[in-house]
Design an enzyme around this catalytic site. Structure first.
Site, PDB file in Angstrom:
ATOM      1  N   ALA A  61       0.436  -1.157   0.036  1.00 39.31           N
ATOM      2  CA  ALA A  61      -0.411  -0.016  -0.220  1.00 39.31           C
ATOM      3  C   ALA A  61       1.029   0.746  -0.589  1.00 39.31           C
ATOM      4  CB  ALA A  61      -0.872  -0.594   1.085  1.00 39.31           C
ATOM      5  N   GLY A 101       0.750  -4.958   1.014  1.00 44.58           N
ATOM      6  CA  GLY A 101      -0.396  -5.578   0.279  1.00 44.58           C
ATOM      7  C   GLY A 101      -0.039  -5.852  -1.013  1.00 44.58           C
ATOM      8  N   GLU A 104      -0.218  -9.817  -0.363  1.00 49.35           N
ATOM      9  CA  GLU A 104      -1.266 -10.434   0.081  1.00 49.35           C
ATOM     10  C   GLU A 104      -2.308 -10.371  -1.076  1.00 49.35           C
ATOM     11  OE1 GLU A 104      -1.907  -6.726   3.080  1.00 49.35           O
ATOM     12  OE2 GLU A 104      -2.955  -8.389   4.551  1.00 49.35           O
ATOM     13  N   GLU A 124       3.945  -4.823   7.269  1.00 49.04           N
ATOM     14  CA  GLU A 124       3.537  -3.988   8.124  1.00 49.04           C
ATOM     15  C   GLU A 124       3.782  -3.110   9.381  1.00 49.04           C
ATOM     16  OE1 GLU A 124       2.648  -5.546   5.905  1.00 49.04           O
ATOM     17  OE2 GLU A 124       0.707  -5.212   4.707  1.00 49.04           O
TER      18      GLU A 124
HETATM   19  C1  LIG Z   1      -4.606  -1.617   3.076  1.00 46.63           C
HETATM   20  C2  LIG Z   1      -3.564  -2.515   4.454  1.00 46.63           C
HETATM   21  C3  LIG Z   1      -2.271  -3.518   4.549  1.00 46.63           C
HETATM   22  C4  LIG Z   1      -1.517  -3.139   3.545  1.00 46.63           C
HETATM   23  C5  LIG Z   1      -0.654  -2.163   4.077  1.00 46.63           C
HETATM   24  C6  LIG Z   1       0.924  -2.122   3.179  1.00 46.63           C
HETATM   25  O1  LIG Z   1       0.958  -2.616   2.423  1.00 46.63           O
HETATM   26  S1  LIG Z   1       1.438  -1.000   4.230  1.00 46.63           S
HETATM   27  C7  LIG Z   1       3.042  -1.075   3.571  1.00 46.63           C
HETATM   28  C8  LIG Z   1       3.774  -1.775   3.551  1.00 46.63           C
HETATM   29  N1  LIG Z   1       5.157  -1.758   2.909  1.00 46.63           N
HETATM   30  C9  LIG Z   1       6.268  -1.714   3.055  1.00 46.63           C
HETATM   31  O2  LIG Z   1       6.233  -1.817   4.022  1.00 46.63           O
HETATM   32  C10 LIG Z   1       7.303  -1.947   2.110  1.00 46.63           C
HETATM   33  C11 LIG Z   1       8.314  -0.146   2.806  1.00 46.63           C
HETATM   34  N2  LIG Z   1       9.200   0.111   1.224  1.00 46.63           N
HETATM   35  C12 LIG Z   1      10.684  -0.062   1.197  1.00 46.63           C
HETATM   36  O3  LIG Z   1      11.347  -1.567   2.617  1.00 46.63           O
HETATM   37  C13 LIG Z   1      11.600  -0.041   0.604  1.00 46.63           C
HETATM   38  O4  LIG Z   1      11.259   1.459  -0.259  1.00 46.63           O
HETATM   39  C14 LIG Z   1      12.214  -1.226  -0.529  1.00 46.63           C
HETATM   40  C15 LIG Z   1      12.679  -2.355  -0.223  1.00 46.63           C
HETATM   41  C16 LIG Z   1      10.556  -1.611  -0.592  1.00 46.63           C
HETATM   42  C17 LIG Z   1      12.694  -0.255  -1.964  1.00 46.63           C
HETATM   43  O5  LIG Z   1      14.004  -0.040  -0.533  1.00 46.63           O
HETATM   44  P1  LIG Z   1      15.516   0.827  -1.829  1.00 46.63           P
HETATM   45  O6  LIG Z   1      16.539   0.889  -0.959  1.00 46.63           O
HETATM   46  O7  LIG Z   1      15.342   0.839  -3.080  1.00 46.63           O
HETATM   47  O8  LIG Z   1      14.390   2.186  -1.961  1.00 46.63           O
HETATM   48  P2  LIG Z   1      13.898   3.210  -1.091  1.00 46.63           P
HETATM   49  O9  LIG Z   1      13.674   2.941   0.323  1.00 46.63           O
HETATM   50  O10 LIG Z   1      14.052   4.798  -1.363  1.00 46.63           O
HETATM   51  O11 LIG Z   1      12.213   3.650  -1.774  1.00 46.63           O
HETATM   52  C18 LIG Z   1      12.300   4.471  -3.153  1.00 46.63           C
HETATM   53  C19 LIG Z   1      11.196   5.145  -3.089  1.00 46.63           C
HETATM   54  O12 LIG Z   1       9.698   4.755  -2.749  1.00 46.63           O
HETATM   55  C20 LIG Z   1       9.098   5.258  -1.964  1.00 46.63           C
HETATM   56  N3  LIG Z   1       8.552   3.808  -1.305  1.00 46.63           N
HETATM   57  C21 LIG Z   1       8.931   2.997  -0.806  1.00 46.63           C
HETATM   58  N4  LIG Z   1       7.975   1.759  -0.444  1.00 46.63           N
HETATM   59  C22 LIG Z   1       7.126   2.731  -0.323  1.00 46.63           C
HETATM   60  C23 LIG Z   1       5.502   2.346  -0.324  1.00 46.63           C
HETATM   61  N5  LIG Z   1       4.838   1.392  -0.064  1.00 46.63           N
HETATM   62  N6  LIG Z   1       4.779   3.739   0.213  1.00 46.63           N
HETATM   63  C24 LIG Z   1       5.233   5.212  -0.752  1.00 46.63           C
HETATM   64  N7  LIG Z   1       6.344   5.636  -0.909  1.00 46.63           N
HETATM   65  C25 LIG Z   1       6.706   4.207  -0.704  1.00 46.63           C
HETATM   66  C26 LIG Z   1      10.299   5.890  -0.675  1.00 46.63           C
HETATM   67  O13 LIG Z   1       9.455   6.099  -0.128  1.00 46.63           O
HETATM   68  C27 LIG Z   1      11.302   6.013  -1.924  1.00 46.63           C
HETATM   69  O14 LIG Z   1      10.491   7.698  -2.218  1.00 46.63           O
HETATM   70  P3  LIG Z   1      11.814   8.900  -2.650  1.00 46.63           P
HETATM   71  O15 LIG Z   1      12.580   9.051  -1.322  1.00 46.63           O
HETATM   72  O16 LIG Z   1      12.291   8.081  -3.914  1.00 46.63           O
HETATM   73  O17 LIG Z   1      10.919  10.197  -2.534  1.00 46.63           O
END
Ligand SMILES: CCC/C=C/C(=O)SCCNC(=O)CCNC(=O)[C@H](O)C(C)(C)COP(=O)([O-])OP(=O)([O-])OC[C@H]1O[C@@H](n2cnc3c(N)ncnc32)[C@H](O)[C@@H]1OP(=O)([O-])[O-]
Length: 726
Positions: A61, A101, A104, A124
């Site tokens: 998400a 998500g 999921e 999450e």
């Molecule tokens: C409906 C209820 C259930 C679902 C809940 C969920 O899914 S909750 C979600 C569960 N998922 C997570 O918790 C995963 C969270 N993400 C991560 O762990 C890491 O970003 C990665 C492993 C995907 C990539 O790592 P990497 O070192 O290669 O790259 P990086 O980390 O630098 O990211 C690049 C850019 O993407 C951006 N961005 C990334 N993800 C999201 C996001 N979900 N959203 C928005 N933005 C996101 C990040 O801010 C950055 O933006 P910037 O600064 O360029 O403007």
């Protein structure tokens, strides 16, 4: 959005598309739903493949949605049910990442194929939530309770090969994953799908489910340290063992909403974006990634193989940067070498468990020497000798004569003036502070301190080095103690003053540990060694032989001073290393702290000697005086331009000082307490202690309050604005 296309004659391909990580925004979800309905309605489509753009399935998400007014309407769960109910087989083609998500969505599909390099997970919990799109109910049905609990409560990323063993994916391929998924989808046309719908499956039973769950809960609580999400994740999974799928989903939603509206989720999501914001550094004169390119570091050197140097060498080896370790003589070199080898062997063992290797026996990768001449060809040197300006200057002067002109010279210091060190070199533009935290191969923080002459290229190179070493680099300006230690000083100072006024070390530590710090200030001081601060205070002329005769015991330069830590050092109580400090330990080098009756009577004698009236100090006062003094210093740091935003201070505190992440860092915490409240309390304490300047509220804090307590994101824009209320 999501792109709809025909992959093979009868297979529709829905490609999630939202660069850079295909986060599931409302638009993407709408497009996914439209794509599914279109495939369902088209009689020529017999199967569906879902994949992601640019070699990434989806990072889940869009985290920003959770703090937007539309957060209630994300509605991912129903879309996943729609996928699962499809009469046409749906195959997920997982490349890169399938997180949150994203995973999921894949769990709603009837089959999952992953590329061998892909990683999957439900992270999450790390942003204060739980997998709220039916993931807590589907995952246990697929891989069983123990594995699901582990993945959901830790949020760890699971590599594709492990995912295959767990049964999380059906197949791992090294070739084009989307094509493999289309081939599989084609084969599945017309086959029954009932058994592939996870919501219809029972949760595999364990013979000792109750005992297993109560043991698991204890472990989860212990690890959580005050963080709410892990325990609620546990409860959602437990619901899967007790309730039918639909009821479990209802329970999941209820728990998700509790987390969503909790301050902790907000704080953890703030911390997620703060870490990414500090990566995009800028300096007050406008330097940034845009104006500077990092230079390649093909070989590095570390001078000094004490505790810090050993950790830094280990980090460089792990980052695959060839490194030379240098010591002043053979005896120190041999001790340092043995310690480094031990650390590396332990790291290699850990890495082997994740199927990685660490090459450190090759002299081209790791070399030890006492000869400065060996440093002629290195691209970067990190000096990590102890905190003594004269010694550091001598080394930098030598380095500037020996190292090639392009080499960068870094100093690992926690407080010393970078400009003074740079002044003895022939290249002040290539001198920079790199403040590592102990143990340097474990702690993620790297404070990167630019001096007056440090070039943008040097900053960019240090930031890139941090990234390669998997650390969080935070660029800050040069002042005594930089950001972290400068803010720490008023905090520990208040802790000691509280002892003078009536508290015991264990009272102060308990309050701060209950707040969420990993260890309180006195346990921390015992761990780090009281002698470190003692040496620094002697160098500053605050204690020891250079103190002017007749200086009042509890006053320095006209302000309140506590000699308590100096008195402990004079008695040889240096903390854990001597078995006695603010606490007593089972032996010298012991780690189990016990309150020490000796300290209690020492404190009461001290109060009698100095005629300090003892009073009961409540938890609120302990917490507020320690934290608000630290926060006020943070506002001064922002006002002076030492850090370019509050996120920098927060990232430093979370990653280097054990600040509880679910409280978002000190400046975020200040914004949740409310700046007017902090100001009022500081004013009260400052009136009670007029001889403690650290309790006087920062002028910038006062200004923000006068400007109407703006949100944290706007603070910096008020720095130069005029306030007519001031
Ligand atoms: C409906 C209820 C259930 C679902 C809940 C969920 O899914 S909750 C979600 C569960 N998922 C997570 O918790 C995963 C969270 N993400 C991560 O762990 C890491 O970003 C990665 C492993 C995907 C990539 O790592 P990497 O070192 O290669 O790259 P990086 O980390 O630098 O990211 C690049 C850019 O993407 C951006 N961005 C990334 N993800 C999201 C996001 N979900 N959203 C928005 N933005 C996101 C990040 O801010 C950055 O933006 P910037 O600064 O360029 O403007």
């Amino acid at each position: 959005m999501a792109q709809y296309a025909r992959g093979a004659a009868a297979v529709a391909v829905i490609r999630l598309r939202n660069p850079p990580v295909n986060a599931l925004s409302l638009t993407v979800l709408q497009a996914l739903e439209d794509g599914l309905k279109r495939a369902d309605a088209d009689p020529s489509v017999k199967a569906v493949t879902i994949c992601g753009e640019n070699g990434k399935f989806s990072a889940g998400a869009d985290i920003r949605v959770f703090s937007s007014p539309k957060k209630q309407g994300l509605g991912l769960g129903p879309i996943i049910s729609l996928i699962e109910r499809s009469e046409k087989p749906v195959v997920a083609a997982i490349e890169g990442i399938a997180l949150g998500g994203g995973l999921e969505v894949a769990l709603g599909c009837h089959y999952r194929i992953a590329h061998v390099q892909a990683r999957m997970g439900l992270p999450e919990v790390t942003i204060g939530l739980l997998p709220g799109a039916e993931g807590t109910q589907r995952l246990p049905r697929l891989i069983g309770i123990p594995a699901a609990l582990d993945i959901i409560t830790t949020g760890r990323h699971v590599p594709a090969t492990e995912a295959l063993k767990l049964g999380l994916v059906d197949e791992v391929v090294e070739e084009n994953t989307v094509e493999a998924a289309i081939r599989l989808a084609t084969k599945l046309i017309g086959q029954p799908l009932g058994h592939r719908r996870l919501s219809l499956r029972p949760v595999p039973r364990l013979p000792n489910m109750e005992a297993f769950l109560s043991d698991a809960l204890m472990k989860v609580k212990k690890r959580a340290q005050g963080c709410l999400a892990p325990e609620l994740c546990f409860q959602a999974i437990k619901a899967a063992t007790e309730l039918p799928f639909a009821d479990g989903v209802r329970k999941e939603r209820e728990l998700f909403n509790i987390l969503l509206t909790s301050g902790q989720a907000k704080a953890l999501q703030y911390a997620f974006f703060a870490e990414r914001a500090v990566e995009k550094w800028t300096t007050p004169n406008g330097a940034s990634w845009k104006s500077a390119s990092p230079q390649p570091i093909r070989k590095a050197a570390v001078i000094g193989l004490g505790t810090m140097g050993r950790g830094i060498v280990t980090s460089l080896v792990k980052a695959k940067i060839p490194v030379v370790g240098l010591e002043q003589d053979l005896e120190y070199l041999n001790t340092g070498r043995k310690a480094v080898m031990l650390l590396l062997e332990r790291e290699a063992m850990k890495m082997e468990q994740g199927a990685q290797t660490l090459d450190f026996h090759n002299p081209a990768r790791l070399q030890f020497t006492v000869d400065f001449d060996v440093l002629r060809d290195v691209d970067l040197v990190i000096e990590a000798v102890f905190e003594n300006m004269a010694l550091k200057k001598e080394i930098f002067n030598k380095l500037s004569r020996i190292c090639k002109p392009e080499a960068f010279l870094c100093t690992n210091t926690s407080a010393l003036n970078i400009d003074e060190i740079a002044s003895v070199t022939n290249r002040p533009q290539q001198v920079i502070g790199t403040h590592f935290f102990s143990p340097a191969h474990v702690m993620r923080l790297l404070e990167i301190i630019y001096g007056r002459h440090t070039s943008p290229t040097t900053i960019a190179t240090a930031m890139q080095l941090a990234k390669v070493m998997k650390k969080v680099g935070v660029v800050v300006g040069n002042c005594f103690g930089f950001v972290g230690n400068r803010m720490m000083f008023p905090y520990t100072q208040q802790a000691v003053f509280l002892l003078e006024e009536g508290s015991r070390p264990e009272d102060v530590d308990r309050v701060l540990e209950d707040f969420g710090f990993k260890i309180g200030p006195f346990r921390m001081s015992d761990l780090a060694g009281l002698d470190v601060g003692w040496r620094s205070r002697k160098d500053q002329g605050l204690t020891g032989p250079s103190l002017a005769p007749g200086t009042p015991a509890r006053q320095r330069r006209g302000y309140r001073y506590s000699p308590l830590p100096d008195l402990l050092c004079e008695k040889g109580r240096f903390g854990q290393k001597t078995g006695k400090g603010w606490y007593q330990y089972e032996k010298a080098g012991g780690r189990i702290s016990k309150p020490d009756p000796w300290i209690h009577s020492f404190l009461s004698e001290y109060r009698d000697t100095h005629q300090i009236k003892t009073r009961f100090i409540d938890q609120e006062e302990i917490l507020e005086r320690c934290l608000f003094a630290l926060i006020s210093e943070g506002f001064d740091i922002l006002a002076e331009g030492i850090a370019s935003g509050p996120e920098h201070l927060d990232v430093i505190y979370i990653n280097g000082y054990g600040w509880p992440k679910h409280r978002g860092g000190p400046m975020f915490y200040a914004s949740t307490v409310g700046l007017p409240n902090i100001l009022a309390k500081l004013q009260k304490y400052s009136e009670m202690h007029p001889d403690v300047p650290q309790l006087r509220p920062s002028a910038f804090l006062k200004k923000l309050v006068a400007m109407g307590n703006p949100p944290l994101n706007d603070w910096m824009s008020y720095l130069h604005r005029q306030s007519n209320k001031l």
